[in-house]
Write a protein that holds these residues in place. Structure first.
Motif, PDB file in Angstrom:
ATOM      1  N   VAL A  24       0.838  -1.207   0.000  1.00  0.00           N
ATOM      2  CA  VAL A  24       0.000   0.000   0.000  1.00  0.00           C
ATOM      3  C   VAL A  24       0.873   1.257   0.000  1.00  0.00           C
ATOM      4  N   ARG A  25       1.939   1.269   0.791  1.00  0.00           N
ATOM      5  CA  ARG A  25       2.842   2.431   0.811  1.00  0.00           C
ATOM      6  C   ARG A  25       3.507   2.635  -0.551  1.00  0.00           C
ATOM      7  N   LYS A  26       3.848   1.537  -1.206  1.00  0.00           N
ATOM      8  CA  LYS A  26       4.470   1.617  -2.523  1.00  0.00           C
ATOM      9  C   LYS A  26       3.509   2.256  -3.532  1.00  0.00           C
ATOM     10  N   ARG A  27       2.247   1.910  -3.398  1.00  0.00           N
ATOM     11  CA  ARG A  27       1.253   2.414  -4.354  1.00  0.00           C
ATOM     12  C   ARG A  27       0.776   3.829  -4.034  1.00  0.00           C
ATOM     13  N   TYR A  28       0.559   4.115  -2.742  1.00  0.00           N
ATOM     14  CA  TYR A  28      -0.053   5.395  -2.357  1.00  0.00           C
ATOM     15  C   TYR A  28       0.884   6.350  -1.636  1.00  0.00           C
ATOM     16  N   GLY A  29       2.115   5.967  -1.383  1.00  0.00           N
ATOM     17  CA  GLY A  29       3.065   6.844  -0.717  1.00  0.00           C
ATOM     18  C   GLY A  29       3.069   6.648   0.788  1.00  0.00           C
ATOM     19  N   THR A  30       3.923   7.422   1.435  1.00  0.00           N
ATOM     20  CA  THR A  30       4.120   7.241   2.871  1.00  0.00           C
ATOM     21  C   THR A  30       3.586   8.394   3.703  1.00  0.00           C
ATOM     22  N   ASP A  31       2.894   9.344   3.080  1.00  0.00           N
ATOM     23  CA  ASP A  31       2.414  10.495   3.843  1.00  0.00           C
ATOM     24  C   ASP A  31       1.339  10.115   4.853  1.00  0.00           C
ATOM     25  N   PHE A  32       0.457   9.225   4.498  1.00  0.00           N
ATOM     26  CA  PHE A  32      -0.626   8.785   5.381  1.00  0.00           C
ATOM     27  C   PHE A  32      -0.539   7.266   5.522  1.00  0.00           C
ATOM     28  N   PRO A  33      -0.732   6.729   6.712  1.00  0.00           N
ATOM     29  CA  PRO A  33      -0.564   5.278   6.925  1.00  0.00           C
ATOM     30  C   PRO A  33      -1.744   4.434   6.442  1.00  0.00           C
ATOM     31  N   TRP A  34      -1.998   4.469   5.138  1.00  0.00           N
ATOM     32  CA  TRP A  34      -3.120   3.723   4.571  1.00  0.00           C
ATOM     33  C   TRP A  34      -2.991   2.223   4.783  1.00  0.00           C
ATOM     34  N   GLY A  35      -1.779   1.713   4.732  1.00  0.00           N
ATOM     35  CA  GLY A  35      -1.578   0.275   4.899  1.00  0.00           C
ATOM     36  C   GLY A  35      -1.959  -0.201   6.289  1.00  0.00           C
ATOM     37  N   ILE A  36      -1.559   0.544   7.299  1.00  0.00           N
ATOM     38  CA  ILE A  36      -1.892   0.185   8.682  1.00  0.00           C
ATOM     39  C   ILE A  36      -3.394   0.319   8.896  1.00  0.00           C
ATOM     40  N   LEU A  37      -3.982   1.365   8.357  1.00  0.00           N
ATOM     41  CA  LEU A  37      -5.437   1.534   8.454  1.00  0.00           C
ATOM     42  C   LEU A  37      -6.137   0.346   7.797  1.00  0.00           C
ATOM     43  N   ALA A  38      -5.663  -0.062   6.639  1.00  0.00           N
ATOM     44  CA  ALA A  38      -6.290  -1.179   5.905  1.00  0.00           C
ATOM     45  C   ALA A  38      -6.214  -2.486   6.685  1.00  0.00           C
ATOM     46  N   VAL A  39      -5.044  -2.811   7.243  1.00  0.00           N
ATOM     47  CA  VAL A  39      -4.938  -4.078   7.972  1.00  0.00           C
ATOM     48  C   VAL A  39      -5.736  -4.049   9.267  1.00  0.00           C
ATOM     49  N   ASN A  40      -5.784  -2.897   9.917  1.00  0.00           N
ATOM     50  CA  ASN A  40      -6.558  -2.806  11.152  1.00  0.00           C
ATOM     51  C   ASN A  40      -8.055  -2.961  10.890  1.00  0.00           C
ATOM     52  N   VAL A  41      -8.549  -2.330   9.851  1.00  0.00           N
ATOM     53  CA  VAL A  41      -9.973  -2.446   9.521  1.00  0.00           C
ATOM     54  C   VAL A  41     -10.286  -3.867   9.039  1.00  0.00           C
ATOM     55  N   ALA A  42      -9.422  -4.433   8.224  1.00  0.00           N
ATOM     56  CA  ALA A  42      -9.635  -5.814   7.759  1.00  0.00           C
ATOM     57  C   ALA A  42      -9.641  -6.780   8.939  1.00  0.00           C
ATOM     58  N   GLY A  43      -8.739  -6.590   9.880  1.00  0.00           N
ATOM     59  CA  GLY A  43      -8.701  -7.436  11.064  1.00  0.00           C
ATOM     60  C   GLY A  43      -9.974  -7.326  11.893  1.00  0.00           C
ATOM     61  N   CYS A  44     -10.505  -6.113  12.014  1.00  0.00           N
ATOM     62  CA  CYS A  44     -11.757  -5.916  12.743  1.00  0.00           C
ATOM     63  C   CYS A  44     -12.914  -6.623  12.037  1.00  0.00           C
ATOM     64  N   LEU A  45     -12.938  -6.553  10.721  1.00  0.00           N
ATOM     65  CA  LEU A  45     -13.983  -7.235   9.949  1.00  0.00           C
ATOM     66  C   LEU A  45     -13.885  -8.752  10.136  1.00  0.00           C
ATOM     67  N   ILE A  46     -12.678  -9.282   9.996  1.00  0.00           N
ATOM     68  CA  ILE A  46     -12.472 -10.724  10.176  1.00  0.00           C
ATOM     69  C   ILE A  46     -12.883 -11.149  11.580  1.00  0.00           C
ATOM     70  N   LEU A  47     -12.470 -10.378  12.570  1.00  0.00           N
ATOM     71  CA  LEU A  47     -12.803 -10.724  13.951  1.00  0.00           C
ATOM     72  C   LEU A  47     -14.300 -10.629  14.213  1.00  0.00           C
ATOM     73  N   GLY A  48     -14.975  -9.672  13.583  1.00  0.00           N
ATOM     74  CA  GLY A  48     -16.428  -9.579  13.713  1.00  0.00           C
ATOM     75  C   GLY A  48     -17.130 -10.793  13.136  1.00  0.00           C
ATOM     76  N   VAL A  49     -16.729 -11.209  11.939  1.00  0.00           N
ATOM     77  CA  VAL A  49     -17.320 -12.399  11.314  1.00  0.00           C
ATOM     78  C   VAL A  49     -17.018 -13.628  12.163  1.00  0.00           C
ATOM     79  N   LEU A  50     -15.792 -13.746  12.603  1.00  0.00           N
ATOM     80  CA  LEU A  50     -15.388 -14.903  13.397  1.00  0.00           C
ATOM     81  C   LEU A  50     -16.141 -14.967  14.720  1.00  0.00           C
ATOM     82  N   THR A  51     -16.270 -13.844  15.396  1.00  0.00           N
ATOM     83  CA  THR A  51     -17.000 -13.808  16.663  1.00  0.00           C
ATOM     84  C   THR A  51     -18.454 -14.208  16.451  1.00  0.00           C
ATOM     85  N   GLY A  52     -19.067 -13.683  15.403  1.00  0.00           N
ATOM     86  CA  GLY A  52     -20.437 -14.061  15.084  1.00  0.00           C
ATOM     87  C   GLY A  52     -20.560 -15.540  14.761  1.00  0.00           C
TER      88      GLY A  52
END
Length: 124
Positions: A24-52
């Motif tokens: 993600v940093r390679k594609r969108y640059g390093t000014d904003f942490p899009w990669g960390i935001l993406a993995v954190n949101v994806a992890g929350c989604l996975i954990l929500g489905v898994l918990t359910g």
């Protein structure tokens, strides 16, 4: 046995986080942490489905250890989120720091709710 499930999940989640952030940093640059935001949101989604799924009896506690504690625990990263937010604030990007903090919390909670709702729709 339980520790082995967590270990295996973590062995997948940690490199997945790193590789996703790098891509993600390679594609969108390093000014904003899009990669960390993406993995954190994806992890929350996975954990929500898994918990359910676990609550509905569609997944076992062993799957929760493997994917929830292991994979999601290593995939998501509160410490890097905090570091990136402080880095943005210290370099004068206060708006981006606030957007990262607020956006991460809202998107993460929203993804968890959507994941649990999806699991409920599938298994209840």
């Amino acid at each position: 046995m339980n520790w082995l499930l967590v270990l295996v999940g973590g062995m997948i989640g940690a490199p997945l986080r790193h590789l996703t952030d790098v891509a993600v940093r390679k594609r969108y640059g390093t000014d904003f942490p899009w990669g960390i935001l993406a993995v954190n949101v994806a992890g929350c989604l996975i954990l929500g489905v898994l918990t359910g799924a676990v609550m509905a009896g569609a997944a076992s506690p062993h799957v929760q250890l493997l994917l929830g504690t292991g994979l999601c625990g290593a995939l998501t990263t509160y410490s890097t989120f905090s570091y990136e937010t402080l880095r943005l604030a210290e370099t004068g990007s206060r708006f981006h720091a606030a957007a990262n903090a607020l956006g991460s919390v809202v998107a993460g909670l929203g993804a968890a709710v959507v994941g649990m709702a999806a699991a409920e729709a599938l298994w209840v």
